[in-house]
Design a protein around this motif. Structure first.
Motif, PDB file in Angstrom:
ATOM      1  N   TYR A  20       1.313  -1.376   0.022  1.00  0.00           N
ATOM      2  CA  TYR A  20      -0.204  -0.071  -0.065  1.00  0.00           C
ATOM      3  C   TYR A  20       0.899   1.658   0.346  1.00  0.00           C
ATOM      4  N   ILE A  21       0.470   2.337  -0.441  1.00  0.00           N
ATOM      5  CA  ILE A  21       1.528   3.316  -0.455  1.00  0.00           C
ATOM      6  C   ILE A  21      -0.195   4.651  -0.559  1.00  0.00           C
ATOM      7  N   LEU A  22      -0.144   5.423   0.949  1.00  0.00           N
ATOM      8  CA  LEU A  22      -1.055   5.871   1.486  1.00  0.00           C
ATOM      9  C   LEU A  22      -0.478   7.185   1.251  1.00  0.00           C
ATOM     10  N   LEU A  23      -1.967   7.951   0.427  1.00  0.00           N
ATOM     11  CA  LEU A  23      -1.762   9.804   0.140  1.00  0.00           C
ATOM     12  C   LEU A  23      -1.907  10.362   1.499  1.00  0.00           C
ATOM     13  N   GLY A  24      -1.432  11.813   2.369  1.00  0.00           N
ATOM     14  CA  GLY A  24      -1.971  12.384   2.987  1.00  0.00           C
ATOM     15  C   GLY A  24      -1.957  12.067   4.282  1.00  0.00           C
ATOM     16  N   PHE A  57      -1.951  -2.660 -10.476  1.00  0.00           N
ATOM     17  CA  PHE A  57      -2.370  -1.375  -8.948  1.00  0.00           C
ATOM     18  C   PHE A  57      -3.523  -1.328  -9.171  1.00  0.00           C
ATOM     19  N   ASN A  58      -3.673  -0.187  -8.231  1.00  0.00           N
ATOM     20  CA  ASN A  58      -5.564   0.310  -8.252  1.00  0.00           C
ATOM     21  C   ASN A  58      -5.382   1.446  -6.914  1.00  0.00           C
ATOM     22  N   TYR A  59      -6.089   2.130  -7.371  1.00  0.00           N
ATOM     23  CA  TYR A  59      -5.845   3.490  -6.655  1.00  0.00           C
ATOM     24  C   TYR A  59      -7.351   4.174  -6.347  1.00  0.00           C
ATOM     25  N   GLU A  60      -7.588   4.503  -5.254  1.00  0.00           N
ATOM     26  CA  GLU A  60      -8.840   4.646  -4.430  1.00  0.00           C
ATOM     27  C   GLU A  60      -8.885   5.552  -3.523  1.00  0.00           C
ATOM     28  N   THR A  61      -9.902   6.567  -3.158  1.00  0.00           N
ATOM     29  CA  THR A  61      -9.949   7.302  -2.315  1.00  0.00           C
ATOM     30  C   THR A  61     -10.490   6.922  -0.379  1.00  0.00           C
ATOM     31  N   HIS A  62     -10.313   7.540   0.675  1.00  0.00           N
ATOM     32  CA  HIS A  62     -10.978   7.219   1.310  1.00  0.00           C
ATOM     33  C   HIS A  62     -11.231   8.447   2.268  1.00  0.00           C
ATOM     34  N   THR A  63     -12.308   8.677   3.005  1.00  0.00           N
ATOM     35  CA  THR A  63     -12.776   9.257   4.048  1.00  0.00           C
ATOM     36  C   THR A  63     -12.722   9.610   4.905  1.00  0.00           C
ATOM     37  N   GLN A 112     -12.489  11.607   8.710  1.00  0.00           N
ATOM     38  CA  GLN A 112     -12.603  12.832  10.051  1.00  0.00           C
ATOM     39  C   GLN A 112     -12.031  14.567   8.580  1.00  0.00           C
ATOM     40  N   ASN A 113     -13.701  14.606   7.966  1.00  0.00           N
ATOM     41  CA  ASN A 113     -14.313  14.789   6.597  1.00  0.00           C
ATOM     42  C   ASN A 113     -12.541  15.043   5.897  1.00  0.00           C
ATOM     43  N   LYS A 114     -11.534  14.552   6.019  1.00  0.00           N
ATOM     44  CA  LYS A 114     -10.825  14.904   4.842  1.00  0.00           C
ATOM     45  C   LYS A 114     -10.363  13.010   3.851  1.00  0.00           C
ATOM     46  N   THR A 115      -9.723  13.830   2.569  1.00  0.00           N
ATOM     47  CA  THR A 115      -9.714  12.425   1.742  1.00  0.00           C
ATOM     48  C   THR A 115      -7.955  12.130   1.951  1.00  0.00           C
ATOM     49  N   PHE A 116      -8.165  10.357   1.587  1.00  0.00           N
ATOM     50  CA  PHE A 116      -6.911   9.969   1.836  1.00  0.00           C
ATOM     51  C   PHE A 116      -6.403   9.220   0.014  1.00  0.00           C
ATOM     52  N   GLY A 117      -5.453   9.372  -0.466  1.00  0.00           N
ATOM     53  CA  GLY A 117      -5.279   8.387  -1.664  1.00  0.00           C
ATOM     54  C   GLY A 117      -5.108   6.577  -0.976  1.00  0.00           C
ATOM     55  N   LEU A 118      -5.112   5.886  -1.508  1.00  0.00           N
ATOM     56  CA  LEU A 118      -5.058   5.341  -0.908  1.00  0.00           C
ATOM     57  C   LEU A 118      -4.619   3.621  -2.421  1.00  0.00           C
ATOM     58  N   PHE A 119      -3.253   3.733  -3.209  1.00  0.00           N
ATOM     59  CA  PHE A 119      -2.385   2.260  -3.518  1.00  0.00           C
ATOM     60  C   PHE A 119      -2.591   0.566  -3.132  1.00  0.00           C
ATOM     61  N   ARG A 120      -3.750   0.155  -3.792  1.00  0.00           N
ATOM     62  CA  ARG A 120      -3.461  -1.224  -3.548  1.00  0.00           C
ATOM     63  C   ARG A 120      -2.469  -1.935  -5.005  1.00  0.00           C
ATOM     64  N   ILE A 121      -1.615  -2.225  -4.423  1.00  0.00           N
ATOM     65  CA  ILE A 121      -0.598  -3.085  -5.306  1.00  0.00           C
ATOM     66  C   ILE A 121      -0.218  -4.507  -5.240  1.00  0.00           C
ATOM     67  N   PRO A 122      -0.926  -5.777  -5.364  1.00  0.00           N
ATOM     68  CA  PRO A 122      -0.738  -7.273  -4.962  1.00  0.00           C
ATOM     69  C   PRO A 122       0.707  -8.048  -5.432  1.00  0.00           C
ATOM     70  N   VAL A 123       0.995  -8.893  -5.359  1.00  0.00           N
ATOM     71  CA  VAL A 123       2.215  -9.031  -5.636  1.00  0.00           C
ATOM     72  C   VAL A 123       1.688  -9.811  -6.997  1.00  0.00           C
ATOM     73  N   ASP A 162      -7.891   7.240 -11.045  1.00  0.00           N
ATOM     74  CA  ASP A 162      -7.077   6.142 -11.356  1.00  0.00           C
ATOM     75  C   ASP A 162      -6.932   5.399 -12.865  1.00  0.00           C
ATOM     76  N   ALA A 163      -7.516   6.086 -14.095  1.00  0.00           N
ATOM     77  CA  ALA A 163      -6.898   5.650 -15.142  1.00  0.00           C
ATOM     78  C   ALA A 163      -6.047   6.482 -15.862  1.00  0.00           C
ATOM     79  N   VAL A 164      -5.406   8.128 -15.099  1.00  0.00           N
ATOM     80  CA  VAL A 164      -5.086   8.585 -15.520  1.00  0.00           C
ATOM     81  C   VAL A 164      -3.159   7.899 -14.777  1.00  0.00           C
ATOM     82  N   PHE A 165      -3.546   7.572 -13.702  1.00  0.00           N
ATOM     83  CA  PHE A 165      -2.156   6.688 -13.087  1.00  0.00           C
ATOM     84  C   PHE A 165      -2.204   5.054 -13.947  1.00  0.00           C
ATOM     85  N   GLN A 166      -3.435   4.754 -14.461  1.00  0.00           N
ATOM     86  CA  GLN A 166      -2.527   3.569 -14.958  1.00  0.00           C
ATOM     87  C   GLN A 166      -2.137   3.967 -16.458  1.00  0.00           C
ATOM     88  N   GLN A 167      -2.968   4.959 -17.432  1.00  0.00           N
ATOM     89  CA  GLN A 167      -2.336   5.180 -18.015  1.00  0.00           C
ATOM     90  C   GLN A 167      -0.294   5.690 -18.078  1.00  0.00           C
TER      91      GLN A 167
END
Length: 372
Positions: free
Chosen positions: A55-59, A96-102, A104-115, A79-84
């Motif tokens: 995982y790579i977590l942003l924020g 890999f895939n990228y998603e966001t998580h909220t 405490q009223n803040k948004t965080f980025g999350l990359f998942r990278i499988p083996v 996510d499509a921009v990162f993929q391309q």
């Protein structure tokens, strides 16, 4: 990501499988040097020595005293921009895939990278990065892998002989040729330079009320379909040493501005008689293992397979048709679930399209099609 798992990251430190970034990566209106920072982090994590998802977590900022500091991010990148950005430059698909998580009223980025299959590296220099250099993460730092280390990356990290191992490939049922990760199509649909006329007939032969005036338009769509759309078929393999049961395949396509349909939706040959044309609603499409779902601007191809024995394969019944609209590469993000497997098998399949239009007048097109 569920809330409880996100909270656990606030008490973790950086490692071979976890990385924290204070800010969003610089992608929009950024230099190649800025973009290469993102590429290097993803490749290093992909090539790291681990047996679990990374995982790579942003924020979030890592600190020795826990919990970690949280800042959140203000800029959202699709996510499509990162993929391309990555998968147009690497020697093989990087999953890999990228998603966001909220929180405490803040948004965080999350990359998942499988083996996944390694090593993965750039084919050409980009920004600060060099071609053919294998970046690998060790602990909380990134290094250039040596020749001996790279040679070991070809060996599987996880090889449980008691589990199924499922893999999806493109398949040509006519030639029975399998295409593992990428397939190429050359499409040359027709474009009519003048206009397509309405059908006109001698009313003494066919009553005017029964004439299908759109017959030629429907005929054009019918003939042109094979030139506009690529036929996509899939092969599912179980290369593991155990039977796979209750298999669920989920293929996501994130790109836009293309057309997709499945077998049974293609145009039928039209009739000059309008009454016969209307009777086409009684057509029953063939059975298919594949279903197309459209939801929230995303297109998914779904399939359910009851079981697949070890060392066997099965051609998925049904065909998917794709019209790319122009020359491009379309990515298919595949997840395969089954019993006994905690996490899905993940793959990235690519379709490379070469597309051009053949301009032609209606009379020549009709002659070309009907003289076959």
């Amino acid at each position: 990501m569920d809330h409880q798992k996100f909270l656990q990251f606030l008490y973790m430190s950086e490692s071979d499988s976890v990385d924290f970034k204070r800010d969003q990566y610089k992608i929009s209106n950024a230099t190649d040097d800025d973009k290469s920072e993102f590429i290097k982090d993803i490749l290093a994590m992909t090539n790291s020595w681990r047996k679990t998802e990374a995982y790579i977590l942003l924020g979030i900022k890592d600190k020795s005293e826990k919990p970690n500091d949280i800042f959140g991010i203000n800029e959202h990148v699709d996510d499509a921009v990162f993929q391309q950005l990555i998968n147009s430059k690497t020697n093989k698909p990087c999953i890999f895939n990228y998603e966001t998580h909220t929180f405490q009223n803040k948004t965080f980025g999350l990359f998942r990278i499988p083996v996944q299959s390694r090593p993965i590296f750039l084919k050409k220099d980009f920004g600060k990065l060099k071609a053919n250099i294998v970046y690998v993460r060790r602990g909380s730092a990134t290094f250039n892998a040596g020749i001996d280390e790279i040679s070991q990356m070809g060996q599987p990290i996880i090889d449980d002989p008691k589990l199924p191992k499922l893999k999806l490939s493109f398949f040509n049922p006519e030639s029975e040729v399998k295409h593992e990760e990428i397939i190429k199509y050359t499409l040359k649909p027709f474009s009519i330079l003048d206009s397509i006329p309405e059908l006109k007939r001698d009313y003494s032969i066919l009553p005017s009320s029964n004439i299908n005036k759109k017959y030629y338009e429907e005929l054009f769509d019918y003939y042109n379909f094979q030139y506009r759309f690529a036929k996509i078929n899939f092969l599912l393999e179980n290369v593991g040493n155990s039977e796979g049961k209750n298999i669920e395949i989920n293929i996501e396509i994130l790109e836009s501005n293309f057309e997709i349909c499945q077998e049974g939706d293609e145009p039928q040959e039209p009739f000059e008689d309008d009454l016969l044309s209307q009777s086409k609603i009684s057509y029953y499409p063939p059975e298919s293992d594949l279903t197309i779902k459209r939801r929230n601007n995303k297109i998914s191809i779904l399939s359910l397979i009851e079981s697949l024995h070890s060392k066997n394969n099965i051609e998925l019944e049904g065909t998917i048709y794709i019209d790319p609209q122009f020359s491009r590469e379309i990515n298919l993000y595949c997840k395969i679930f089954c019993d006994k497997i905690e996490k899905p098998f993940e793959q990235l399949l690519k379709i490379h399209f070469i597309h051009s239009m053949e301009k032609i007048i209606w009379a020549d097109f009709l002659d070309k099609m009907t003289s076959k």
